[in-house]
Scaffold this motif. Structure first.
Motif, PDB file in Angstrom:
ATOM      1  N   LYS A 261      43.507 -38.829  15.521  1.00 24.62           N
ATOM      2  CA  LYS A 261      43.859 -37.501  15.014  1.00 24.62           C
ATOM      3  C   LYS A 261      45.152 -37.543  14.210  1.00 24.62           C
ATOM      4  O   LYS A 261      45.295 -36.840  13.211  1.00 24.62           O
ATOM      5  N   GLY A 264      44.407 -40.981  11.303  1.00 22.57           N
ATOM      6  CA  GLY A 264      43.128 -41.257  10.655  1.00 22.57           C
ATOM      7  C   GLY A 264      43.083 -40.867   9.191  1.00 22.57           C
ATOM      8  O   GLY A 264      42.443 -41.532   8.381  1.00 22.57           O
ATOM      9  N   LEU A 265      43.752 -39.773   8.821  1.00 21.14           N
ATOM     10  CA  LEU A 265      43.712 -39.287   7.440  1.00 21.14           C
ATOM     11  C   LEU A 265      45.080 -39.360   6.771  1.00 21.14           C
ATOM     12  O   LEU A 265      45.297 -38.726   5.739  1.00 21.14           O
ATOM     13  N   ASP A 267      47.891 -40.422   4.392  1.00 21.59           N
ATOM     14  CA  ASP A 267      47.948 -41.046   3.078  1.00 21.59           C
ATOM     15  C   ASP A 267      48.785 -42.317   3.147  1.00 21.59           C
ATOM     16  O   ASP A 267      49.835 -42.357   3.794  1.00 21.59           O
ATOM     17  N   ASN A 270      45.712 -47.204   6.121  1.00 20.40           N
ATOM     18  CA  ASN A 270      44.309 -47.420   6.455  1.00 20.40           C
ATOM     19  C   ASN A 270      44.202 -47.704   7.945  1.00 20.40           C
ATOM     20  O   ASN A 270      44.805 -48.667   8.440  1.00 20.40           O
ATOM     21  N   GLY A 284      32.472 -40.005   9.329  1.00 22.61           N
ATOM     22  CA  GLY A 284      33.541 -40.427   8.441  1.00 22.61           C
ATOM     23  C   GLY A 284      33.964 -41.864   8.632  1.00 22.61           C
ATOM     24  O   GLY A 284      35.114 -42.216   8.384  1.00 22.61           O
ATOM     25  N   VAL A 298      38.271 -45.663   8.520  1.00 17.29           N
ATOM     26  CA  VAL A 298      38.082 -44.225   8.395  1.00 17.29           C
ATOM     27  C   VAL A 298      37.911 -43.863   6.926  1.00 17.29           C
ATOM     28  O   VAL A 298      38.726 -44.230   6.086  1.00 17.29           O
ATOM     29  N   ASN A 299      36.836 -43.164   6.628  1.00 16.35           N
ATOM     30  CA  ASN A 299      36.581 -42.697   5.269  1.00 16.35           C
ATOM     31  C   ASN A 299      37.275 -41.353   5.081  1.00 16.35           C
ATOM     32  O   ASN A 299      36.884 -40.357   5.670  1.00 16.35           O
ATOM     33  N   LYS A 300      38.330 -41.321   4.261  1.00 10.03           N
ATOM     34  CA  LYS A 300      39.174 -40.127   4.136  1.00 10.03           C
ATOM     35  C   LYS A 300      38.596 -39.132   3.153  1.00 10.03           C
ATOM     36  O   LYS A 300      39.150 -38.855   2.096  1.00 10.03           O
ATOM     37  N   ARG A 302      37.593 -35.363   2.356  1.00 11.30           N
ATOM     38  CA  ARG A 302      37.864 -33.982   2.765  1.00 11.30           C
ATOM     39  C   ARG A 302      37.053 -33.039   1.885  1.00 11.30           C
ATOM     40  O   ARG A 302      37.171 -33.073   0.664  1.00 11.30           O
ATOM     41  N   ILE A 354      35.053 -35.090  11.821  1.00 13.01           N
ATOM     42  CA  ILE A 354      36.015 -35.058  10.732  1.00 13.01           C
ATOM     43  C   ILE A 354      37.168 -34.134  11.086  1.00 13.01           C
ATOM     44  O   ILE A 354      36.993 -33.099  11.729  1.00 13.01           O
ATOM     45  N   ASN A 355      38.370 -34.527  10.679  1.00 14.70           N
ATOM     46  CA  ASN A 355      39.602 -33.770  10.915  1.00 14.70           C
ATOM     47  C   ASN A 355      39.961 -33.666  12.393  1.00 14.70           C
ATOM     48  O   ASN A 355      40.699 -32.786  12.812  1.00 14.70           O
TER      49      ASN A 355
END
Length: 423
Positions: A261, A264-265, A267, A270, A284, A298-300, A302, A354-355
């Motif tokens: 959490k 994972g996303l 910037d 990775n 994701g 993790v495939n970011k 959105r 996701i998220n």
């Protein structure tokens, strides 16, 4: 992978383990500048090689006078030269649209070649389409076929040799990505051993993060424990970490979900996971090999605004008719599960989407409800499960469950998760 320093790392004044300034002198350019130069070199290489491919296609088609081609087709070198000047930039644009200059897709081996193939095929079909739409746009089909073949072979070959050049540069400290491994266990040590032995992976492992290992403790060869998980933010800033690998066997489910959490996303970072995480996170994710180690990244992606609305409409358009069509199959499977073994028909598995949003993913039950008791009767299988995180012959799986898993029919109830906008 390059580790040039033999200095001893030390414990800092703040009580956690500090790495020496080992990167000094490794590379005179920043990592961002290194990758930008590689992207420019790739673009120039693709432009030149595509132009050479078009010229060679003209030579083979029109100047060699091969009997396999129709010889009375009119041709004009200036005309095809003009074609090349127009088409080369278009093909390079198609390459860019296929992510062939995106850092995440570079140096990917067969996956990169697949993108090159898809891009060159797209370029060829655009030329064919232009010929259908504009009758004055006339070209020899043999030339186009050869141009496509040569363009693919040359650009793929160019990327092959550039990748070899990058491998050599990595031994000199270039194109290395600072990496931390979260979790100390046999799996983590095995994974790290593989990454260190495959020097061209580009992952520069700095050390380990673990709540149960004292900072500064030697873990594997020259690698030490760098601190606890609550220091990850500080480690990322201090050592400019770009890759973080979670060792799932060394972490609890709550620890894994909390790290996912938070990071994972993020910037510039990775997050990669050892491959046992599909039971926790289901959306994701994509699998990529790093030094022959299968890691889940993790495939970011959105979705916002119009994209979210279009996805919602598409999900309902597919899920509702799909459920109506397969309703008899669902009924037969439900009856079979009930007759085969006692217990519920649907198994609810708590997962993260996701998220970081948690939800119950629906699956047909494929195991006996007393699976733990069954496994206790087979200590050798219990030891194998603890060692490999999976069983080749799992006695907990029911007869109907074996069929459902083999055919992936146990996933059908997840259409209800789609309707609930959870997947």
């Amino acid at each position: 992978m390059m580790h040039t320093s033999t200095k001893t790392a030390h414990e800092g004044v703040d009580g956690h383990f500090n790495l020496p300034a080992y990167r000094a002198g490794r590379a005179t350019l920043s990592r961002q500048a290194q990758w930008q130069i590689l992207q420019v070199v790739l673009a120039i290489s693709d432009i030149l090689l595509t132009g050479v491919a078009f010229r060679l296609a003209y030579y083979v088609r029109f100047e060699l006078s091969l009997p396999i081609f129709q010889l009375d087709v009119p041709f004009s070198f200036p005309r095809y030269q003009t074609f090349a000047f127009i088409l080369v930039p278009i093909w390079i644009f198609i390459f860019a649209a296929n992510g062939l200059y995106d850092r995440r897709n570079l140096l990917g081996g067969t996956t990169e070649y697949a993108r090159v193939f898809r891009a060159t095929v797209t370029g060829m079909f655009l030329v064919v389409l232009a010929g259908f739409l504009d009758p004055t746009f006339v070209f020899a089909r043999g030339w186009l076929l050869l141009a496509w073949l040569f363009a693919f072979l040359f650009t793929a070959g160019g990327r092959f040799w550039l990748r070899r050049a990058v491998y050599l540069l990595r031994k000199r400290g270039y194109f290395l990505t600072p990496t931390i491994v979260v979790g100390v266990s046999d799996e983590g040590l095995s994974l790290t051993r593989q990454l260190l032995s495959w020097r061209t992976s580009g992952l520069d492992v700095l050390g380990f993060v673990d709540d149960d290992v004292q900072p500064g403790t030697p873990v594997y060869k020259h690698l030490h424990a760098l601190g606890e998980t609550d220091r990850i933010d500080e480690l990322i800033r201090r050592y400019d970490v770009e890759e973080m690998i979670l060792v799932t066997s060394a972490l609890s489910r709550d620890e894994i979900t909390a790290i996912f959490k938070r990071y994972g996303l993020m910037d510039g970072l990775n997050l990669r996971l050892s491959s046992g995480l599909f039971e926790i996170i289901t959306t994701g994710l994509e699998v990529k090999e790093m030094a022959y180690v299968p890691l889940v990244s993790v495939n970011k992606v959105r979705l916002t605004g119009l994209d979210r609305f279009l996805k919602l409409g598409l999900d309902y358009m597919i899920a509702i008719p799909g459920l109506i069509a397969i309703a008899p199959i669902l009924l037969v499977i439900a009856i079979a599960i009930k007759l085969d073994s006692p217990g519920p028909i649907i198994y609810r598995r708590r997962v993260m989407g996701i998220n970081g949003k948690k939800f119950n993913a629906y699956k047909f039950r494929t195991m006996h409800v007393n699976g733990d008791q069954i496994l206790d009767q087979h200590p050798e299988l219990k030891a194998e499960l603890a060692r490999n995180h999976k069983l080749k012959d799992d006695p907990r799986i029911t007869r109907v469950g074996q069929f459902l898993r083999k055919t992936s029919l146990d996933e059908l109830p997840q259409l209800f998760n789609v309707l609930k906008r959870e997947m």
